[in-house]
Design an enzyme around this catalytic site. Structure first.
Site, mmCIF file in Angstrom:
data_model
loop_
_atom_site.group_PDB
_atom_site.id
_atom_site.type_symbol
_atom_site.label_atom_id
_atom_site.label_comp_id
_atom_site.label_asym_id
_atom_site.label_seq_id
_atom_site.Cartn_x
_atom_site.Cartn_y
_atom_site.Cartn_z
ATOM 1 N N CYS A 1 -1.615 13.423 -24.918
ATOM 2 C CA CYS A 1 -1.997 12.055 -25.286
ATOM 3 C C CYS A 1 -1.292 11.052 -24.381
ATOM 4 C CB CYS A 1 -1.614 11.749 -26.732
ATOM 5 S SG CYS A 1 -2.784 12.378 -27.926
ATOM 6 N N MET B 1 -6.345 10.119 -32.176
ATOM 7 C CA MET B 1 -5.184 10.981 -32.404
ATOM 8 C C MET B 1 -4.069 10.202 -33.083
ATOM 9 S SD MET B 1 -6.384 13.798 -31.553
ATOM 10 C CE MET B 1 -4.944 14.723 -32.010
ATOM 11 N N GLU B 2 -3.923 8.939 -32.721
ATOM 12 C CA GLU B 2 -2.921 8.084 -33.355
ATOM 13 C C GLU B 2 -3.240 7.913 -34.837
ATOM 14 O OE1 GLU B 2 -2.407 7.632 -29.078
ATOM 15 O OE2 GLU B 2 -4.185 7.704 -30.337
ATOM 16 N N ASP C 1 7.397 14.562 -49.108
ATOM 17 C CA ASP C 1 8.859 14.577 -49.063
ATOM 18 C C ASP C 1 9.457 13.721 -50.179
ATOM 19 O OD1 ASP C 1 11.482 15.150 -47.829
ATOM 20 O OD2 ASP C 1 11.437 12.995 -47.405
#
Length: 176
Positions: free
Chosen positions: A94, A129-130, A144
């Protein structure tokens, strides 16, 4: 196969069935970054989305701000934005692109949280992709933050899962 042995440079998995040249491989089969220098700048926008499946009690705790680690959605939003800005560091081919905007939207249902990330840029290459990195990292942050609430008596996550990560839209418009 040695480094200077040519490899097949066609993509047999092409959607249209035709053979296309691989763009990230040189004439010797070595991985390379695509040169986008000659491409014109265009406004680009991509939207990606994904879902994390959680227990009803965890969703209630998120809504009531009762998760011990803090505000789950605010933290996930920050994580998603950071991931968007650092995609070029984690996806090897990228390009580092100028991010002009990042929007995050959470849809909290009875047993899921769906995150949509919209990324904008003006440049020579897309930003899907970002957007995907924003979604996956944002959802990982949710996991998390709530993992103590989601663990069963054996320390496992039997019902927790991330699904349906996808690019929803990808747009491009010539800059005048």
């Amino acid at each position: 196969m040695t480094d200077d042995t040519p490899r097949d440079e066609t993509n047999s998995e092409s959607n249209s069935g035709d053979e296309r040249e691989l763009t990230h491989v040189d004439e010797h089969g070595n991985v390379q970054m695509v040169d986008v220098g000659a491409k014109p700048d265009t406004r680009r926008r991509a939207v990606a989305r994904g879902t994390i499946h959680l227990s009803n009690s965890t969703i209630r705790a998120i809504r009531d701000d009762q998760i011990g680690k803090g505000d789950v959605l605010a933290t996930a939003r920050i994580g998603a934005i950071q991931a968007v800005k650092h995609t070029w560091e984690t996806i090897p081919m990228c390009h580092q692109i100028p991010i002009t905007n990042v929007d995050t939207e959470f849809d909290v249902a009875d047993d899921t949280v769906t995150l949509s990330v919209t990324v904008g840029t003006t440049g020579k290459t897309g930003c899907e992709m970002e957007a995907l990195e924003g979604v996956t990292t944002g959802l990982n942050v949710v996991w998390d933050m709530v993992k103590a609430a989601e663990k069963d008596e054996d320390g496992q996550y039997p019902g927790t899962k991330i699904t349906d990560v996808e690019v929803v839209t990808k747009e491009k418009e010539t800059v005048e």
